[in-house]
Design a protein around this motif. Structure first.
Motif, PDB file in Angstrom:
ATOM      1  N   ARG A 104     -25.110  46.448  71.194  1.00  0.00           N
ATOM      2  CA  ARG A 104     -26.771  46.517  71.914  1.00  0.00           C
ATOM      3  C   ARG A 104     -26.107  44.760  72.989  1.00  0.00           C
ATOM      4  NH1 ARG A 104     -29.726  47.057  67.523  1.00  0.00           N
ATOM      5  NH2 ARG A 104     -29.740  44.758  66.965  1.00  0.00           N
ATOM      6  N   CYS A 157     -33.942  48.661  74.782  1.00  0.00           N
ATOM      7  CA  CYS A 157     -34.693  47.549  75.566  1.00  0.00           C
ATOM      8  C   CYS A 157     -32.709  46.747  76.281  1.00  0.00           C
ATOM      9  CB  CYS A 157     -35.283  46.735  75.345  1.00  0.00           C
ATOM     10  SG  CYS A 157     -35.463  45.108  76.677  1.00  0.00           S
ATOM     11  N   LEU A 163     -38.039  44.984  79.427  1.00  0.00           N
ATOM     12  CA  LEU A 163     -39.106  44.527  78.401  1.00  0.00           C
ATOM     13  C   LEU A 163     -40.151  45.105  78.364  1.00  0.00           C
ATOM     14  CD1 LEU A 163     -37.956  41.299  78.674  1.00  0.00           C
ATOM     15  CD2 LEU A 163     -38.123  42.230  76.585  1.00  0.00           C
ATOM     16  N   VAL A 192     -35.338  40.565  71.428  1.00  0.00           N
ATOM     17  CA  VAL A 192     -35.165  41.940  71.332  1.00  0.00           C
ATOM     18  C   VAL A 192     -33.127  42.777  71.138  1.00  0.00           C
ATOM     19  CG1 VAL A 192     -35.710  44.981  72.142  1.00  0.00           C
ATOM     20  CG2 VAL A 192     -37.053  42.386  72.488  1.00  0.00           C
ATOM     21  N   ALA A 197     -37.859  41.209  67.539  1.00  0.00           N
ATOM     22  CA  ALA A 197     -38.489  41.787  67.780  1.00  0.00           C
ATOM     23  C   ALA A 197     -38.680  42.790  67.702  1.00  0.00           C
ATOM     24  CB  ALA A 197     -39.238  40.407  68.919  1.00  0.00           C
ATOM     25  N   GLU A 198     -39.695  43.924  67.941  1.00  0.00           N
ATOM     26  CA  GLU A 198     -39.797  44.948  68.657  1.00  0.00           C
ATOM     27  C   GLU A 198     -40.119  45.180  69.970  1.00  0.00           C
ATOM     28  OE1 GLU A 198     -39.376  47.903  66.932  1.00  0.00           O
ATOM     29  OE2 GLU A 198     -39.067  46.798  65.166  1.00  0.00           O
ATOM     30  N   ASN A 199     -39.644  45.609  71.290  1.00  0.00           N
ATOM     31  CA  ASN A 199     -39.802  46.003  72.387  1.00  0.00           C
ATOM     32  C   ASN A 199     -41.391  46.733  72.661  1.00  0.00           C
ATOM     33  OD1 ASN A 199     -39.784  45.428  75.375  1.00  0.00           O
ATOM     34  ND2 ASN A 199     -38.858  47.436  75.783  1.00  0.00           N
ATOM     35  N   GLU A 200     -42.452  45.797  72.257  1.00  0.00           N
ATOM     36  CA  GLU A 200     -43.845  46.358  72.279  1.00  0.00           C
ATOM     37  C   GLU A 200     -44.769  44.651  72.388  1.00  0.00           C
ATOM     38  OE1 GLU A 200     -45.076  47.697  68.593  1.00  0.00           O
ATOM     39  OE2 GLU A 200     -43.371  49.161  67.993  1.00  0.00           O
ATOM     40  N   LEU A 204     -44.431  40.648  72.017  1.00  0.00           N
ATOM     41  CA  LEU A 204     -43.259  39.805  72.828  1.00  0.00           C
ATOM     42  C   LEU A 204     -44.899  38.968  73.719  1.00  0.00           C
ATOM     43  CD1 LEU A 204     -41.725  42.610  74.884  1.00  0.00           C
ATOM     44  CD2 LEU A 204     -40.454  41.132  72.698  1.00  0.00           C
TER      45      LEU A 204
END
Length: 215
Positions: A104, A157, A163, A192, A197-200, A204
């Motif tokens: 990533r 992401c 984001l 992310v 962390a989730e891209n939510e 965030l």
């Protein structure tokens, strides 16, 4: 480059032959083949021999990129071609990565398409050595497959504009429109990319609250 002995057991050919083989091992996409042509052009300027007479080329990627920029300018290459070729030449020695955080981050750095081109160049470069082991070549193929899969999903992401939160969201949390805001967005992207962390949006925002400068 013609007849230039690389004095290295990993290279079975002189520099010009290696370069020609690398060009021939790439698909017929002009910027990629141009990068293959120029990727080692700086090697003759960087050759050092150790106490065993083995050749090393420390810094040849950067020297090759400098020379490639001069050559492309003389050839009146268009901006898009130059912007594609130079990062390929400058980074062609990067080892392939194909999993998780490392993939990533690499895709975020170059873009999925740019990283795929870099892997194609690396594969061709290794094929052209004449000594590359099957395991090393497989690593490039696996990384190409993983990068293609990442691009196909479209869910990863990899940049700030992807984001789930943006600058306005952080302003509403209490950030000021200064460097701290930009730093916070970049830190959120890193979370992310690292899988921390989730891209939510809510996740965030909670992470951003913990980044708020103390009053």
């Amino acid at each position: 480059m013609r007849g230039f002995d690389q004095h290295n057991p990993h290279h079975a050919f002189d520099l010009l032959t290696h370069t020609a083989r690398a060009v021939g091992a790439t698909r017929p996409y002009f910027p990629l083949r141009l990068a293959a042509l120029l990727h080692d052009v700086g090697k003759p300027d960087c050759l050092t021999l150790d106490e065993h007479g083995t050749g090393h080329f420390f810094g040849h990627e950067e020297r090759s990129a400098q020379m490639a920029q001069e050559i492309l300018k003389r050839l009146k290459a268009d901006r898009a071609t130059t912007q594609t070729v130079l990062p390929l030449v400058r980074n062609h020695m990067l080892l392939p990565v194909s999993e998780g955080r490392a993939l990533r981050r690499r895709a975020a750095r170059f873009g999925p398409a740019g990283y795929a081109l870099l892997l194609e160049l690396g594969y061709a470069d290794n094929i052209a050595l004449g000594t590359a082991e099957a395991e090393r070549l497989a690593a490039f193929r696996n990384a190409l497959d993983a990068t293609a899969a990442l691009a196909r999903t479209g869910s990863a992401c990899l940049s700030l504009h992807e984001l789930a939160v943006g600058g306005r969201d952080l302003l509403q949390l209490g950030f000021k429109p200064d460097a701290a805001l930009g730093n916070a967005l970049r830190r959120l992207l890193e979370l992310v990319l690292d899988g921390k962390a989730e891209n939510e949006r809510e996740a965030l925002l909670e992470a951003a609250r913990r980044m708020l400068p103390e009053a």
